[in-house]
Design an enzyme around this catalytic site. Structure first.
Site, PDB file in Angstrom:
ATOM      1  N   GLY A 179       0.742  -1.257   0.000  1.00 24.09           N
ATOM      2  CA  GLY A 179       0.000   0.000   0.000  1.00 24.09           C
ATOM      3  C   GLY A 179       0.770   1.305   0.000  1.00 24.09           C
ATOM      4  N   GLY A 181       2.880   2.564  -2.266  1.00 25.56           N
ATOM      5  CA  GLY A 181       3.369   3.009  -3.582  1.00 25.56           C
ATOM      6  C   GLY A 181       2.714   4.292  -4.092  1.00 25.56           C
ATOM      7  N   CYS A 184      -0.348   3.486  -6.097  1.00 24.77           N
ATOM      8  CA  CYS A 184      -1.065   2.373  -5.492  1.00 24.77           C
ATOM      9  C   CYS A 184      -2.329   2.890  -4.816  1.00 24.77           C
ATOM     10  CB  CYS A 184      -0.132   1.770  -4.458  1.00 24.77           C
ATOM     11  SG  CYS A 184      -0.942   0.692  -3.326  1.00 24.77           S
TER      12      CYS A 184
END
Ligand code: 5GP
Length: 351
Positions: A179, A181, A184
């Site tokens: 999570g 990124g 993301c």
């Protein structure tokens, strides 16, 4: 249901405390590290930063450019056998700095077997958004049996017990991050995640206890974040967004209102799924976004900026080698990290 009340930390929640040092200048700092891999038994020496295996950043051009600085690249999963063959032929010296990416389907396994017949790659990145499934672990065990002397990097996970399971199942390096990124959306879509700095600290401890390594994957936005990831115990750091928008990335330059951009999308975004699978499967939400990132020219400028930053961190704490950075680090918990009154350090101001 249970609640854990221990506060978990992200890069933005800490700073590194300076320490007395005998180093004269950052030019004295060595960023190369040497690793021997637990299962593969092979050795690698270089600067342990890896370009992410995303369509945009995991390109052969990136591998060549980063290879010149002894950095590595995890190549995208959708590169053809023909292109691999040509690259291995033209750039045999860069090949040891490359990871071949593979998913956990039968087709992936067969494609890798075909590639192994013609290209002498040394490292595999076994890629899944979620490294917690039984199917994932079974695939890893099978991959290790089939490739006993290749370096296998597996993930992604964020907790110590799963790091241990992956190492015991055949991983040399475990990739950490769910999570964090830049493109993301997992945390928005699912509510699942783990603050990245704490994830690195906890997972590195678990991996090192078993003789494995960890690669911090995602969430680095500044050279300071890369330094914090190493300081937290990461052996390798993987970068997507920080390396996006360069000449070496895939995609054309887009002009909009006199400004230049390149397209960068998450590998679970609708854009990636439509490109590679024709459509977004109905049962799954896309967990990535697409953005136009400012065009930033040659990646070597960004690489120098990152390496310069990490060298300077080492100087501030008196670490002559990157290897010593973690041992010499005291993180201090902060409520404010940067002065953002003028321009915050964003993806487009590295020049
Ligand atoms: P960045 O350096 O851009 O912050 O993070 C890069 C990492 O983000 C990649 O190496 C990969 O682990 C993760 N990533 C890439 N695409 C997606 C996506 O579409 N969804 C999610 N959840 N993560 C992604």
């Amino acid at each position: 249901m249970r609640i854990e009340y221990d506060v978990k930390l992200d890069f933005k929640d800490v700073l590194i405390r300076p320490k007395r040092s005998i180093l004269q200048s950052r030019a004295e700092v060595k960023l190369e590290r040497e690793f021997r891999f637990k299962h593969a038994g092979t050795k690698w020496k270089g600067v342990p930063i890896i370009a992410a295996n995303m369509d945009h950043t995991g390109t052969f051009d990136m591998a060549v450019a980063l290879g010149e600085h002894q950095l590595m690249t995890a190549l995208g999963k959708f590169i053809s056998l023909e292109d691999w063959k040509k690259f291995a032929n033209d750039y045999a010296e860069i090949l040891p700095s490359c990871f071949v990416s593979v998913g956990i389907s039968e087709t992936d396994f067969e494609k890798l077997a075909q590639l192994a017949k013609v290209v002498k790659f040394s490292s595999i990145c076994l890629d899944a958004a979620n490294g917690y499934t039984e199917r994932y672990v079974e695939f890893l065990v099978r991959l290790r049996k089939a490739y006993p002397d290749k370096v296998i990097m597996a993930g992604n996970v964020v907790t110590g017990e799963m790091v241990e399971e992956l190492i015991l199942s055949g991983a040399d390096i475990v990739k950490i991050g769910i999570g964090p990124g830049s493109v993301c959306t997992t945390r928005e879509k699912t509510g699942v995640g783990y603050p990245q700095l704490s994830a690195i600290i906890e997972c590195a401890d678990a991996a090192h206890g078993l003789g494995g390594q960890v690669c911090a994957d995602g969430g680095c936005v500044t050279p300071g974040d890369v330094a914090k990831a190493f300081a937290a115990g990461a052996d390798f750091v993987m970068l997507g967004g920080m390396l996006a928008g360069h000449d070496e990335c895939s995609g054309e330059i887009i002009e909009e209102n006199g400004r230049r951009f390149k397209r960068f999308y998450g590998m679970s975004s609708a854009e990636a799924m439509e490109k590679h699978h024709g459509a977004v499967a109905e049962y799954r939400a896309s967990e990535g976004r697409s953005v136009n990132v400012p065009y930033r020219g040659a990646v070597k400028h960004t690489v120098n900026d990152i390496l310069g930053g990490v060298r300077s961190t080492c100087t501030y704490v008196g670490a002559q080698r990157l290897k010593e950075l973690s041992k010499r680090t005291t993180f201090i918990r902060v409520t404010k990290q940067l002065n953002e009154v003028f321009v915050p350090y964003t993806l487009n101001d590295n020049k």
